[in-house]
Design a protein around this motif. Structure first.
Motif, short mmCIF file in Angstrom:
data_model
loop_
_atom_site.label_atom_id
_atom_site.label_comp_id
_atom_site.label_asym_id
_atom_site.label_seq_id
_atom_site.Cartn_x
_atom_site.Cartn_y
_atom_site.Cartn_z
N PRO A 59 0.83 -1.21 0.00
CA PRO A 59 0.00 0.00 0.00
C PRO A 59 0.86 1.26 0.00
N ALA A 60 0.44 2.26 -0.77
CA ALA A 60 1.17 3.53 -0.83
C ALA A 60 0.76 4.39 0.36
N LEU A 61 1.26 3.98 1.55
CA LEU A 61 0.82 4.65 2.78
C LEU A 61 1.83 5.62 3.35
N ALA A 103 10.28 8.53 10.24
CA ALA A 103 9.39 7.42 9.90
C ALA A 103 8.46 7.87 8.78
N VAL A 104 8.30 7.04 7.75
CA VAL A 104 7.47 7.43 6.62
C VAL A 104 6.00 7.13 6.87
N ALA A 105 5.71 6.26 7.85
CA ALA A 105 4.33 5.88 8.15
C ALA A 105 4.25 5.46 9.62
N ALA A 106 3.04 5.33 10.12
CA ALA A 106 2.84 4.96 11.52
C ALA A 106 3.27 3.50 11.75
N GLY A 107 3.84 3.26 12.92
CA GLY A 107 4.25 1.90 13.25
C GLY A 107 4.90 1.81 14.61
N ARG A 108 5.54 0.67 14.83
CA ARG A 108 6.21 0.40 16.10
C ARG A 108 7.65 0.00 15.81
N VAL A 109 8.58 0.56 16.57
CA VAL A 109 10.00 0.26 16.39
C VAL A 109 10.24 -1.18 16.83
N SER A 110 10.71 -2.01 15.90
CA SER A 110 10.99 -3.41 16.21
C SER A 110 12.47 -3.67 16.47
N PHE A 111 13.33 -2.72 16.05
CA PHE A 111 14.77 -2.86 16.31
C PHE A 111 15.42 -1.50 16.21
#
Length: 208
Positions: A59-61, A103-111
């Motif tokens: 997706p182009a999110l 960050a280019v989109a919403a999310g959670r840092v995994s590393f």
């Protein structure tokens, strides 16, 4: 008299089989022939399982580039032919050491930490399925920690000095993965972010 006595002594079944009956030592004339068992059914061949590959379109999110406004792509995505084959598993974006990486989109840092001597930040993007899409930023000095929630535009670190495997003049290596599969991170960008803007006509000297 003697012939009549002998005929009466021979069993009826023996007389039937021995006179023109051709019957061998089996069941006698008139017995049904033995029925052979039907051949066993051949089982249908098993359908081989097909390995699952990511077919869901990306997706182009993205809401912005990770560095700058419209940075120059110094090297594009070159997918490897095999898991360990040569290629370029991401894109290199022109940037200077110290530039903020977002960050280019919403999310959670995994590393967030070093990998092979280079600082890497990885963000799992919200609402992108299982396994989720994961963006990576290299090489950066991380300003976030594993488990942090980020929104589009949040700074996740600052571009570090160029690593030995990347651009000598400074760049961000931006990657995208789903599980173990590498994808083109530029596919996250909507068309309006990929456009370079309208062309401008510049005046030519001595031409009215």
């Amino acid at each position: 008299m003697l012939l009549a006595t002998l005929a009466a002594a021979v069993p009826a079944g023996a007389r039937a089989g021995g006179v023109g009956g051709g019957g061998g030592g089996g069941g006698g004339e008139g017995a049904p022939p033995p029925v052979s068992a039907p051949p066993p059914a051949t089982p249908a061949p098993a359908t081989p399982s097909t390995p699952t590959t990511p077919t869901t379109p990306v997706p182009a999110l993205a809401r912005l580039w990770p560095v700058g406004v419209r940075p120059v792509v110094l090297r594009g995505w070159e997918p490897p032919a095999s898991a360990y084959g040569p290629g370029h598993r991401g894109v290199d974006l022109a940037a200077a050491p110290g530039d903020p990486v977002r960050a280019v989109a919403a999310g959670r840092v995994s590393f967030a930490g070093p990998v092979g001597g280079l600082g890497v930040v990885s963000v799992e993007l919200t609402g992108t399925g299982a396994p989720p899409l994961r963006t990576t930023y290299e090489s950066v000095r991380a300003s976030v920690r594993k488990g942090d929630e980020v929104a589009p535009g949040d700074v996740v670190g600052f571009l570090a000095e160029p690593g030995p495997r990347h651009c000598a003049s400074g760049c961000l290596h931006w990657g995208l993965r789903r599980g173990e599969s590498y994808l083109d991170p530029l596919s996250l960008l909507p068309p309006w972010l990929l456009r370079r803007g309208p062309s401008r006509l510049l005046p030519v000297p001595d031409v009215p």
